[in-house]
Design a protein around this motif. Structure first.
Motif, short mmCIF file in Angstrom:
data_model
loop_
_atom_site.label_atom_id
_atom_site.label_comp_id
_atom_site.label_asym_id
_atom_site.label_seq_id
_atom_site.Cartn_x
_atom_site.Cartn_y
_atom_site.Cartn_z
N PRO A 58 0.81 -1.22 0.00
CA PRO A 58 0.00 0.00 0.00
C PRO A 58 0.84 1.27 0.00
O PRO A 58 2.03 1.23 0.36
CB PRO A 58 -0.78 -0.08 1.31
CG PRO A 58 -0.48 -1.37 1.93
CD PRO A 58 0.68 -1.99 1.25
N SER A 59 0.23 2.37 -0.39
CA SER A 59 0.94 3.65 -0.41
C SER A 59 -0.06 4.79 -0.50
O SER A 59 -1.06 4.70 -1.21
CB SER A 59 1.85 3.71 -1.64
OG SER A 59 2.33 5.02 -1.82
N LEU A 60 0.22 5.86 0.21
CA LEU A 60 -0.51 7.12 0.01
C LEU A 60 0.41 8.10 -0.70
O LEU A 60 0.14 8.56 -1.82
CB LEU A 60 -0.97 7.70 1.35
CG LEU A 60 -1.63 9.07 1.22
CD1 LEU A 60 -3.06 8.96 0.69
CD2 LEU A 60 -1.64 9.82 2.55
N THR A 62 3.65 7.87 -1.94
CA THR A 62 4.43 7.50 -3.13
C THR A 62 3.52 7.41 -4.35
O THR A 62 3.83 7.96 -5.41
CB THR A 62 5.16 6.17 -2.87
OG1 THR A 62 5.86 6.28 -1.63
CG2 THR A 62 6.15 5.87 -3.98
N ARG A 119 7.33 -0.79 -6.18
CA ARG A 119 7.45 -0.91 -4.72
C ARG A 119 7.18 -2.36 -4.35
O ARG A 119 6.13 -2.91 -4.67
CB ARG A 119 6.44 -0.01 -3.99
CG ARG A 119 6.27 -0.41 -2.52
CD ARG A 119 5.43 0.53 -1.72
NE ARG A 119 6.14 1.76 -1.46
CZ ARG A 119 5.72 2.69 -0.59
NH1 ARG A 119 4.63 2.51 0.10
NH2 ARG A 119 6.42 3.79 -0.42
N HIS A 156 14.90 3.29 0.22
CA HIS A 156 13.74 4.10 -0.18
C HIS A 156 14.33 5.42 -0.71
O HIS A 156 14.26 6.47 -0.06
CB HIS A 156 12.82 4.33 1.02
CG HIS A 156 11.44 4.81 0.68
ND1 HIS A 156 11.08 5.19 -0.59
CD2 HIS A 156 10.34 5.00 1.46
CE1 HIS A 156 9.80 5.57 -0.59
NE2 HIS A 156 9.34 5.46 0.65
N GLN A 159 12.33 8.67 -0.88
CA GLN A 159 12.15 9.28 0.43
C GLN A 159 13.43 10.02 0.85
O GLN A 159 13.36 11.14 1.37
CB GLN A 159 11.81 8.18 1.45
CG GLN A 159 11.47 8.70 2.82
CD GLN A 159 10.18 9.50 2.84
OE1 GLN A 159 9.14 9.02 2.42
NE2 GLN A 159 10.24 10.74 3.31
N PRO A 310 3.56 6.86 6.73
CA PRO A 310 2.63 7.05 7.83
C PRO A 310 3.28 6.74 9.18
O PRO A 310 4.11 5.84 9.25
CB PRO A 310 1.53 6.02 7.52
CG PRO A 310 2.23 4.92 6.79
CD PRO A 310 3.30 5.60 5.99
N ARG A 337 7.96 14.86 -1.41
CA ARG A 337 8.00 13.64 -2.22
C ARG A 337 7.61 13.98 -3.65
O ARG A 337 8.21 13.48 -4.61
CB ARG A 337 7.04 12.59 -1.64
CG ARG A 337 7.44 12.02 -0.29
CD ARG A 337 8.73 11.23 -0.38
NE ARG A 337 8.62 10.19 -1.37
CZ ARG A 337 8.03 8.99 -1.18
NH1 ARG A 337 7.55 8.69 0.00
NH2 ARG A 337 7.97 8.09 -2.16
N1 CP Z 1 6.63 7.53 3.06
C1 CP Z 1 6.01 6.72 2.18
O1 CP Z 1 6.65 6.06 1.35
O2 CP Z 1 4.66 6.77 2.26
P1 CP Z 1 3.64 5.79 1.52
O3 CP Z 1 3.89 4.41 2.12
O4 CP Z 1 2.28 6.32 1.83
O5 CP Z 1 3.95 5.79 0.07
#
Ligand code: CP
Length: 350
Positions: A58-60, A62, A119, A156, A159, A310, A337
């Motif tokens: 999951p990701s918000l 990225t 990812r 990462h 990041q 998160p 980001r």
């Molecule tokens: N920091 C980061 O990679 O956030 P996400 O997991 O929401 O993509």
């Protein structure tokens, strides 16, 4: 825009780039951020380019920063729904019609678009520490277009770019005399990645900061990355030291970077199988490790809290720290980001 030597390159780890190359990508990122502030469009930079995004986790941040970012540069972000795609596998792991060899997936996608971003980490690779990076490298081996690492178990880099961009906005290019208090914190689950710690400290180590890293004795980072951080601080000024209590990291710090991460010694290949229960038991010994008001007050009055997000509130950081002025940098770090990845894409996508 001078991006000589960067076009067509993969972006898998910051360790593949020189300080000058990282600076070039950051310069572009900062220019693109300034453009947005002035409402200047820059959709002529990557017109008609397609970015394929493969998220196995999951990701918000990225996901949305890449999709918004490629659009703002004039291209299109194409999200590959994992459940609607056959599992890309390494040689020897084929699952009949249920999977498709990475070598085939990479060649097909790279014949249709301009960049592949991936990812994959944690439970998606059975917590095998090196495996997720190997998968991304296998994509890069077969792809004709640049491959971007959107996070594996070890790195990462996107990041790390946003983190160092945030530090540059706060303190300028030169971090000499700045203390970065970096620390492990308690967390309720044995699932949080170590990659953001690696790349925060690795990226910062180019700019002369004094990095004081606090962690319980069992929570060491990857020794190979730690050696690279030490080599960098020797070359670029600054220092790196490891302590075993949060207070030493927080005292007089300009930044407190505090986050939980997994214990490498309880994951393969160090143990033959992941040991989540053992990890929860180990974490419980250090439940008081949290970025709270008391520790932030030990730092400089201007201190800022950083975390890749998160975050786990009441475990890694208190609500007050995150929601007060101390948390401002953390949300700028998240916004960056977008800009940092636009800088990377603008430089590497032909
Ligand atoms: N920091 C980061 O990679 O956030 P996400 O997991 O929401 O993509």
């Amino acid at each position: 825009m001078i991006t000589e030597g960067l076009k067509g390159r993969d972006f898998i780890t910051l360790r593949d780039f020189t300080k000058e190359e990282i600076d070039t990508m950051l310069d572009v990122a900062l220019q693109l951020k300034a453009d947005m502030t002035m409402r200047r469009r820059h959709d002529d930079i990557l017109p008609m380019r397609t970015l394929f995004m493969m998220f196995f986790n999951p990701s918000l941040r990225t996901r949305n920063s890449f999709e918004a970012g490629i659009f703002q540069l004039g291209g299109h972000g194409h999200f590959l729904q994992p459940d609607a795609t056959r599992l890309p596998t390494l040689e020897g792991e084929d699952q009949g019609y249920g999977s498709e060899r990475i070598s085939d997936v990479a060649r097909v996608l790279s014949s249709m678009g301009d960049c592949i971003a991936i990812r994959i980490l944690g439970d998606k690779v059975g917590w095998e520490y090196d495996k997720s990076l190997k998968i991304i490298q296998e994509f890069a081996k077969w792809s004709k277009v640049p491959v971007i690492n959107m996070e594996d178990n070890k790195y990462h880099p996107c990041q790390g770019m946003a983190d160092v961009m945030t530090l540059r906005e706060l303190f300028g290019r030169d971090l000499r005399g700045r203390k970065l208090g970096v620390t492990w914190t308690w967390g309720s689950s044995p699932k949080k990645p170590i990659a953001p710690h690696h790349d925060f400290m690795y990226a910062a180590s180019f700019y002369g900061a004094d990095i004081v890293f606090a962690r319980p004795p069992e929570m060491h980072i990857d020794p190979e990355i730690e050696a690279a951080i030490k080599e960098n601080v020797e070359l670029n000024g600054g220092s790196y030291s490891v302590v075993e209590n949060m207070e030493d990291a927080c005292e007089n710090a300009d930044i407190v970077y505090a986050k939980n991460y997994v214990c490498l010694d309880l994951l393969p290949p160090v143990t033959s199988k992941p040991e989540p229960d053992e990890m929860v038991k180990l974490f419980a010994k250090y439940k008081g490790w949290i970025a709270d008001e008391k520790r932030m007050l030990m730092a400089k009055p201007t201190v800022q809290y950083m975390h890749c997000l998160p975050c786990e509130r009441a475990a890694e950081v208190t609500d007050y720290v995150l929601d007060s002025k101390w948390g401002n940098a953390c949300f700028n770090e998240a916004e960056n980001r977008l800009h940092a990845q636009k800088g990377v894409m603008a430089c590497i996508i032909p």
